[in-house]
Write a protein that holds these residues in place. Structure first.
Motif: not given
Length: 509
Positions: A340-350, A391-393, A411-419
């Motif tokens: 139902k919800t997914m969090t990705l980083t930029i470039g990551q896929t789900g 994730g694009v931006s 609901n998809i959330t894209v975050s720039t944080f990788t650490g």
């Protein structure tokens, strides 16, 4: 004396008119009674003839149906067929109908006795059926031969050929006769069978082979003046399983429907056997849920809409068949998308998964059959036809799955944080100076708790906090308008950073 003569004279005058009428009336009554009796007898005889003709037709149809299925005409004794299988086509052979068969010409004749001597009177009742001359003037007969004539046997074939057996193995040979009129029929039971080497196989009167010793022999069959033969090879080596097949190879069922599958093992000697009851059966439902089940004898039952693979394993080999289950009276009630919800980083896929839910409680994976769309803000994520989200931006978006008029959201959330967690927001360059008309791109960076810097310029909100602005600002791009200093502020995920931009007559940063 005179009176006596007068009396005689009066009597000599003959019968009176009344007397004559009386005599005629009596004779008429007697004639009518006689004619009526004769007519009733004729009617009874005619009715009996109709019954006999109906019985003759029943017998004719039964004999022809018997030959069409069994491949031969039944033998007879005393004018009555003796093959017990005939009872499947005619329960009781009618009394008064006589039967004759000639196996050498593949023909038969039946006839019955009729009361009317006029044979031609009844011939039209048998249109389309060849007639034989009656044995006497009081009988009618029906003769049946292919094409109305007696065809000759032009060839005889035996199958299978060749035959490979191991000691103790069996094989049914089939003899097929082809006639001069182009027709053919199975004549295994009427064929004469012979063997050149008796200690290799035995053969029954119907062509059933049993291997009794190793070696090679020819088995011949003769019928209607024609002969054919097959070679039979018998070995002591027990063949091993070479493959297993399941039939039918694919079926379509409705929910609740059943299908009996058959497992056949093929051996190294080319022979095969039915191993349905000896095989181990299992079913694999594709896409989740229980689409079908199968019991120990290969009977599959459709449980829910979808696809499944049925497998039969025997002696180390496995065969398979496919099942497609549709719905009858079962309707789609909703679809569900997960997660139902997914969090990705930029470039990551789900990967999203879509399940169709039906009124009978069945659930079918329809991920590959669904279509997908992104909400109003389409710059944050992308989604392909298989439901794979990228994730694009930095930002949040809603991806909607559509199937058969139903939809569901993720609901998809894209975050720039990788650490680690967000620690600070910084702007570069710091405190720049530009000339009037000159432009400069400010950039915003996040620094996480691990010290990693990430460019979030495009996801940052930019604003001018000075009362009087000496610049224009768009997405972090500043352009000098007039001399002076302006404070620029950047906001990102609750973090704020600011710097000031000085505009002068020349660039000095």
């Amino acid at each position: 004396m005179v009176s006596f003569q007068r009396h005689l004279k009066q009597n000599s005058q003959g019968f009176t008119l009344v007397e004559l009428l009386l005599v005629v009336t009596v004779l008429g009554i007697l004639s009518a009674v006689t004619i009526s009796t004769l007519n009733q007898q004729a009617q009874r005889e005619r009715a009996a003839d109709v019954v006999r003709l109906a019985q003759l037709e029943q017998a004719n149809q039964a004999i022809q149906s018997f030959e069409a299925v069994e491949g031969y005409y039944p033998p007879e004794v005393g004018g009555v067929p003796t093959d017990t299988k005939l009872s499947e086509y005619l329960i009781n052979w009618p009394a008064g109908v006589e039967y004759r068969v000639d196996s050498s010409t593949n023909s038969f004749a039946i006839y019955t006795e009729l009361s009317d001597n006029n044979f031609n009177k009844f011939s039209t009742a048998w249109e389309g059926v060849a007639h034989c001359s009656p044995t006497n003037i009081d009988s009618i007969s029906v003769c049946v031969t292919p094409g109305g004539t007696t065809p000759s046997v032009t060839s005889l074939s035996l199958s299978p050929s060749p035959v490979l057996l191991t000691v103790g193995g069996t094989q049914q040979l089939t003899a097929t006769a082809t006639y001069s009129d182009g027709t053919s029929t199975t004549v295994s039971n009427s064929t004469t069978w012979t063997i050149t080497v008796p200690n290799v196989v035995t053969v029954s009167s119907s062509g059933f082979l049993t291997a009794v010793g190793s070696g090679s022999t020819n088995v011949s069959g003769s019928f209607g003046g024609q002969t054919a033969s097959v070679t039979v090879n018998v070995t002591n080596v027990t063949p091993t399983v070479a493959s297993v097949t399941v039939t039918p190879t694919s079926v379509a069922l409705n929910v609740g429907g059943t299908q009996q599958f058959t497992a056949t093992a093929t051996y190294t000697d080319g022979s095969s056997s039915n191993v349905t009851n000896s095989a181990v059966w299992n079913v694999q439902s594709l896409g989740g849920g229980t689409v079908a089940s199968v019991n120990s004898t290969g009977l599959a039952t459709a449980q829910s809409v979808g696809s499944a693979i049925v497998r039969a394993s025997y002696s180390g080999f496995t065969g398979s068949a496919s099942i497609t289950v549709g719905s009858t009276g079962v309707v789609l009630t909703s679809i569900d998308v997960s997660p139902k919800t997914m969090t990705l980083t930029i470039g990551q896929t789900g990967q999203l998964t879509v399940n169709a839910i039906y009124s009978d409680g069945s659930i079918v994976d329809v991920t590959g059959k669904s279509t997908y769309s992104v909400g109003q803000i389409q710059t944050y994520v992308s989604v392909d036809a298989s439901g794979l989200v990228t994730g694009v931006s930095d930002g949040s978006a809603i991806v909607t799955a559509h199937y058969s008029g139903f939809s569901a959201d993720s609901n998809i959330t894209v975050s720039t944080f990788t650490g680690g967690t967000l620690d600070a927001l910084v702007i570069a360059p710091t405190y720049p100076t530009i000339a009037i008309g000159e432009s400069l791109q400010l950039r915003a960076f996040t620094r996480d708790s691990l010290g990693n810097l990430t460019d979030v310029t495009s996801s940052t909100s930019w604003s001018v906090s000075s009362f009087i602005s000496t610049i224009t600002l768009k997405n972090g791009l500043v352009t000098g308008v007039s001399s002076g200093t302006t404070v620029v502020q950047a906001d990102y995920k609750g973090e704020t950073a600011s710097t000031y931009v000085t505009v002068s007559s020349s660039s000095t940063f």
